[in-house]
Design a protein around this motif. Structure first.
Motif, PDB file in Angstrom:
ATOM      1  N   GLN A  17     -22.707 -10.248 -25.067  1.00 23.90           N
ATOM      2  CA  GLN A  17     -23.069 -11.775 -24.991  1.00 23.90           C
ATOM      3  C   GLN A  17     -24.698 -11.997 -25.059  1.00 23.90           C
ATOM      4  O   GLN A  17     -25.378 -12.621 -23.981  1.00 23.90           O
ATOM      5  CB  GLN A  17     -22.439 -12.391 -23.905  1.00 23.90           C
ATOM      6  CG  GLN A  17     -22.414 -13.848 -23.973  1.00 23.90           C
ATOM      7  CD  GLN A  17     -21.717 -14.514 -22.649  1.00 23.90           C
ATOM      8  OE1 GLN A  17     -21.020 -13.794 -21.932  1.00 23.90           O
ATOM      9  NE2 GLN A  17     -21.846 -15.779 -22.577  1.00 23.90           N
ATOM     10  N   CYS A  18     -25.196 -11.719 -25.867  1.00 22.74           N
ATOM     11  CA  CYS A  18     -26.648 -11.767 -26.210  1.00 22.74           C
ATOM     12  C   CYS A  18     -27.041 -13.158 -26.239  1.00 22.74           C
ATOM     13  O   CYS A  18     -26.259 -14.096 -26.617  1.00 22.74           O
ATOM     14  CB  CYS A  18     -27.347 -11.148 -27.519  1.00 22.74           C
ATOM     15  SG  CYS A  18     -26.503 -11.627 -29.268  1.00 22.74           S
ATOM     16  N   LEU A  19     -28.303 -13.485 -25.722  1.00 20.89           N
ATOM     17  CA  LEU A  19     -28.978 -14.888 -25.854  1.00 20.89           C
ATOM     18  C   LEU A  19     -29.532 -15.318 -27.100  1.00 20.89           C
ATOM     19  O   LEU A  19     -29.625 -16.428 -27.632  1.00 20.89           O
ATOM     20  CB  LEU A  19     -29.689 -15.147 -24.878  1.00 20.89           C
ATOM     21  CG  LEU A  19     -29.062 -15.533 -23.521  1.00 20.89           C
ATOM     22  CD1 LEU A  19     -28.412 -14.348 -22.782  1.00 20.89           C
ATOM     23  CD2 LEU A  19     -29.809 -16.223 -22.630  1.00 20.89           C
ATOM     24  N   VAL A  20     -30.201 -14.292 -27.805  1.00 16.11           N
ATOM     25  CA  VAL A  20     -30.762 -14.342 -29.257  1.00 16.11           C
ATOM     26  C   VAL A  20     -30.416 -13.362 -30.088  1.00 16.11           C
ATOM     27  O   VAL A  20     -29.779 -12.194 -29.808  1.00 16.11           O
ATOM     28  CB  VAL A  20     -32.261 -13.731 -28.814  1.00 16.11           C
ATOM     29  CG1 VAL A  20     -33.126 -14.090 -29.958  1.00 16.11           C
ATOM     30  CG2 VAL A  20     -33.187 -14.944 -27.757  1.00 16.11           C
ATOM     31  N   GLU A  21     -30.114 -13.746 -31.334  1.00 13.59           N
ATOM     32  CA  GLU A  21     -29.498 -13.077 -32.115  1.00 13.59           C
ATOM     33  C   GLU A  21     -30.534 -12.890 -33.564  1.00 13.59           C
ATOM     34  O   GLU A  21     -31.139 -14.027 -33.782  1.00 13.59           O
ATOM     35  CB  GLU A  21     -28.108 -13.576 -32.803  1.00 13.59           C
ATOM     36  CG  GLU A  21     -27.351 -12.530 -33.762  1.00 13.59           C
ATOM     37  CD  GLU A  21     -25.825 -13.407 -34.008  1.00 13.59           C
ATOM     38  OE1 GLU A  21     -25.550 -14.330 -33.410  1.00 13.59           O
ATOM     39  OE2 GLU A  21     -25.222 -12.584 -34.911  1.00 13.59           O
ATOM     40  N   THR A  22     -30.496 -12.159 -34.324  1.00  9.69           N
ATOM     41  CA  THR A  22     -31.312 -11.753 -35.383  1.00  9.69           C
ATOM     42  C   THR A  22     -30.615 -11.346 -36.732  1.00  9.69           C
ATOM     43  O   THR A  22     -29.589 -10.718 -36.621  1.00  9.69           O
ATOM     44  CB  THR A  22     -32.568 -10.777 -35.061  1.00  9.69           C
ATOM     45  OG1 THR A  22     -31.633  -9.356 -35.288  1.00  9.69           O
ATOM     46  CG2 THR A  22     -33.249 -10.776 -34.108  1.00  9.69           C
ATOM     47  N   ASP A  23     -31.049 -11.721 -37.902  1.00  7.31           N
ATOM     48  CA  ASP A  23     -30.620 -11.187 -39.018  1.00  7.31           C
ATOM     49  C   ASP A  23     -31.834 -11.270 -40.091  1.00  7.31           C
ATOM     50  O   ASP A  23     -32.190 -12.295 -40.467  1.00  7.31           O
ATOM     51  CB  ASP A  23     -29.367 -12.206 -39.490  1.00  7.31           C
ATOM     52  CG  ASP A  23     -28.663 -11.576 -40.751  1.00  7.31           C
ATOM     53  OD1 ASP A  23     -28.879 -10.412 -41.027  1.00  7.31           O
ATOM     54  OD2 ASP A  23     -27.993 -12.572 -41.429  1.00  7.31           O
ATOM     55  N   PHE A  63     -28.369 -20.914 -19.999  1.00  9.83           N
ATOM     56  CA  PHE A  63     -29.387 -20.489 -19.099  1.00  9.83           C
ATOM     57  C   PHE A  63     -30.471 -21.584 -18.996  1.00  9.83           C
ATOM     58  O   PHE A  63     -31.201 -21.852 -18.070  1.00  9.83           O
ATOM     59  CB  PHE A  63     -29.974 -19.162 -19.758  1.00  9.83           C
ATOM     60  CG  PHE A  63     -29.209 -17.976 -18.956  1.00  9.83           C
ATOM     61  CD1 PHE A  63     -27.835 -17.823 -19.623  1.00  9.83           C
ATOM     62  CD2 PHE A  63     -29.712 -17.130 -18.113  1.00  9.83           C
ATOM     63  CE1 PHE A  63     -27.225 -16.618 -19.106  1.00  9.83           C
ATOM     64  CE2 PHE A  63     -28.978 -16.185 -17.571  1.00  9.83           C
ATOM     65  CZ  PHE A  63     -27.649 -15.915 -18.086  1.00  9.83           C
ATOM     66  N   ASP A  64     -31.148 -22.268 -19.965  1.00 10.42           N
ATOM     67  CA  ASP A  64     -31.878 -23.341 -20.201  1.00 10.42           C
ATOM     68  C   ASP A  64     -31.417 -24.420 -19.080  1.00 10.42           C
ATOM     69  O   ASP A  64     -32.479 -24.763 -18.488  1.00 10.42           O
ATOM     70  CB  ASP A  64     -32.209 -23.803 -21.680  1.00 10.42           C
ATOM     71  CG  ASP A  64     -33.666 -24.169 -21.701  1.00 10.42           C
ATOM     72  OD1 ASP A  64     -34.290 -23.946 -21.064  1.00 10.42           O
ATOM     73  OD2 ASP A  64     -33.819 -24.844 -22.777  1.00 10.42           O
ATOM     74  N   LEU A  65     -30.272 -24.859 -19.352  1.00 11.49           N
ATOM     75  CA  LEU A  65     -29.837 -25.994 -18.617  1.00 11.49           C
ATOM     76  C   LEU A  65     -29.669 -25.487 -17.058  1.00 11.49           C
ATOM     77  O   LEU A  65     -29.785 -26.435 -16.141  1.00 11.49           O
ATOM     78  CB  LEU A  65     -28.236 -26.456 -19.157  1.00 11.49           C
ATOM     79  CG  LEU A  65     -27.673 -27.691 -18.677  1.00 11.49           C
ATOM     80  CD1 LEU A  65     -28.457 -28.909 -19.551  1.00 11.49           C
ATOM     81  CD2 LEU A  65     -26.286 -27.907 -18.762  1.00 11.49           C
ATOM     82  N   TYR A  66     -29.460 -24.336 -16.989  1.00  9.12           N
ATOM     83  CA  TYR A  66     -29.364 -23.918 -15.334  1.00  9.12           C
ATOM     84  C   TYR A  66     -30.558 -23.674 -14.810  1.00  9.12           C
ATOM     85  O   TYR A  66     -30.824 -23.350 -13.644  1.00  9.12           O
ATOM     86  CB  TYR A  66     -28.275 -22.762 -15.579  1.00  9.12           C
ATOM     87  CG  TYR A  66     -26.823 -23.229 -15.342  1.00  9.12           C
ATOM     88  CD1 TYR A  66     -26.282 -23.937 -16.178  1.00  9.12           C
ATOM     89  CD2 TYR A  66     -26.040 -22.884 -13.913  1.00  9.12           C
ATOM     90  CE1 TYR A  66     -24.954 -24.221 -16.178  1.00  9.12           C
ATOM     91  CE2 TYR A  66     -24.780 -23.289 -14.139  1.00  9.12           C
ATOM     92  CZ  TYR A  66     -24.180 -23.919 -15.004  1.00  9.12           C
ATOM     93  OH  TYR A  66     -22.891 -24.323 -14.934  1.00  9.12           O
ATOM     94  N   ALA A  67     -31.808 -23.571 -15.604  1.00  9.51           N
ATOM     95  CA  ALA A  67     -33.157 -23.097 -15.062  1.00  9.51           C
ATOM     96  C   ALA A  67     -33.712 -24.033 -13.806  1.00  9.51           C
ATOM     97  O   ALA A  67     -34.152 -23.246 -13.061  1.00  9.51           O
ATOM     98  CB  ALA A  67     -34.230 -23.012 -16.321  1.00  9.51           C
TER      99      ALA A  67
END
Ligand code: AHR
Length: 498
Positions: free
Chosen positions: A355-361, A374-378
């Motif tokens: 359940q990553c927060l950031v994905e790359t391709d 996570f940003d909303l709960y910060a």
């Protein structure tokens, strides 16, 4: 309204440790190489700046590394010094189920990790190898990272480019030692832990400025943790043994590849995520069952969605969905309720894996919906959690029940922050929020919502990723200060009252 949230602003629980929003990164699949660092094989490599910048924006408080099961077979000295001299090794655990044996180039090692933490403003949490290592190796790692004197190891750190000690505070002694970390019984692990803690803990005396916090890895089963705690006991001269935190790992999932995935399956998945509540209560009870004069905190140092059928042979990569993000919000509320016992949590894993927060391709990197949660709960981080009561409709499941609306709240000197989840993937709910002893007026309230426009199973990729950020939420205020909002299906709201 069909759900009512009461915030008991006078009923404080405890401070929400900022570390409750921590992360976990392992040498597994594309978490490190092609995640935090450039792809393996691309020369010596360098940080992926796009990922670093997304992580820096999130203000991650703590990051656990290098595993996971990888840590149970990791020898830290392989990953320090000139890159060209570092040995290439097989990645023992993460070869499972894969056609090609993954190899570890050791291009990303201790100094790269600790410098990443410095760049993104994060406290490092290093997991030492109890599975196949020895206490000397673990104590040496502490010395390399933290010692300020003139020993060979401190000098080696200086030669490798870091004059000052890093001051690593969190040291995990073991990972899943009931499984990939050596298949130990709780008694065996407790004995190993004592041996390691003796040497690693003694390093504390040499580093006046850096208090070490030692972390043992427990199990989901209450009995295992109780036996571990009993065996840990006290030192021969009667003082408590060095143990600051006890952890467990809790993953939950659903079958992602079935053609007829429906809301029933979503309900079961969310109910399983909420079992986090019982796990925390049980591990706290195991700690309390053993008389100790020290505070031993609960850490959930691996958690999140793990959809077994989606990740079988691909380095544990699975699609990022709104539903997963919704489960993270529900779990963060649970953590807030337990802020009196919890000291940290680390979602698995930061980039590309589970359940990553950031994905790359390729050259793209983007934030997944869980990142926005996570940003909303910060705003909760560092606040005092207060009790909430939620009067909510629930859905009966075969042998469980899913409360459809959940919430948590916290206060700081200036006001109250409330997060509310609508875990109902079928219907919207009108939710009332009442703050005991406070009657906010227009202008005092600022509210945002996530995912109002999206289906729960929508998958996020480079092309649609920028659609998932927070939007303003309409909140009406009655004469008595009761707030009312309509929450669309599978949404998360953050309401700030100043
Ligand atoms: O996060 C993936 C794996 O899950 C970790 O390596 C291990 O600790 C857990 O079983």
């Amino acid at each position: 309204a069909d759900a009512r949230v009461t915030v008991h602003t006078e009923a404080g629980i405890d401070e929400i440790a900022p570390e409750m929003h921590g992360h976990f990164s392992e040498h597994l699949g594309r978490c490190v190489y092609d995640g935090l660092w450039t792809a393996d094989g691309a020369g010596d490599g360098e940080f992926r700046e796009d990922v670093v910048s997304l992580l820096a924006d999130l203000e991650i408080p703590v990051l656990r590394w290098p595993g996971g099961c990888f840590a149970d077979d990791y020898h830290w000295e392989d990953g320090v010094g000139p890159q060209e001299d570092r040995p290439r090794r097989r990645n023992l655990f993460w070869a499972q189920g894969r056609d090609e044996i993954p190899e570890e180039s050791n291009r990303f090692g201790t100094d790269e990790f600790l410098q990443l933490c410095e760049r993104i403003g994060t406290e490092p949490y290093l997991a030492a190898n109890i599975g196949s290592g020895d206490p000397q190796e673990a104590a040496d790692w502490v010395e390399y990272c933290n010692y300020d004197g003139n020993t060979e190891l401190a000098d080696r750190r200086r030669e490798n480019g870091h004059e000052e000690p890093y001051g690593v505070r969190y040291w995990g002694l073991g990972n899943e030692n009931w499984g990939c970390g050596g298949q130990m019984t709780p008694e065996q692990y407790a004995r190993e832990y004592r041996r390691y803690a003796t040497y690693v803990g003694s390093m504390d005396n040499l580093m006046l400025d850096h208090d070490l916090e030692l972390i043992a890895c427990g199990f989901e089963g209450h009995e295992w943790n109780r036996r571990f705690m009993e065996e840990i006991g006290h030192t021969a001269w009667g003082v408590d043994f060095p143990l600051d935190h006890l952890t467990l790992h809790h993953y939950y999932g659903r079958e992602m590849t079935v053609a007829d995935a429906d809301e029933d399956q979503y309900d079961r998945f969310l109910a399983e995520a909420l079992e986090m509540d019982e796990h925390i209560e049980r591990i706290a009870a195991a700690i309390n069952a053993v008389a100790t004069t020290r505070d031993i905190g609960v850490i959930i140092d691996e958690w999140g969605a793990w959809h077994l059928d989606a990740v079988a042979s691909n380095g544990l990569e699975q699609p990022g969905t709104v539903l997963d993000a919704l489960s993270a919000a529900a779990v963060l509320d649970v953590f807030n309720h337990h802020s009196d016992v919890m000291t940290m949590s680390n979602i698995a894993q930061t980039v590309n894996v589970l359940q990553c927060l950031v994905e790359t391709d390729g050259d793209d990197a983007w934030a997944r919906p869980t990142y926005h949660v996570f940003d909303l709960y910060a705003p909760h981080k560092g606040n005092e959690a207060v009790r909430t009561s939620v009067d909510t409709p629930a859905r009966e499941l075969e042998d469980d029940e899913l409360p459809l609306v959940g919430a948590s709240a916290s206060i700081d000197g200036d006001g109250t922050y409330v997060t509310v989840t609508n875990l109902d993937c079928r219907e919207g709910h009108t939710v009332e929020v009442r703050l005991e002893g406070a009657a906010p007026a227009d202008g005092d309230v600022d509210a945002n919502v996530l995912f109002a426009e999206h289906d729960p199973d929508v998958e996020v990729d480079a092309d649609n990723a920028d659609e998932f950020g927070a939007e303003e939420l309409d909140v009406s205020i009655d004469d008595d200060g009761t707030l009312t909002a309509d929450l669309a299906p599978s949404t998360v709201a953050g309401i700030s009252v100043r």
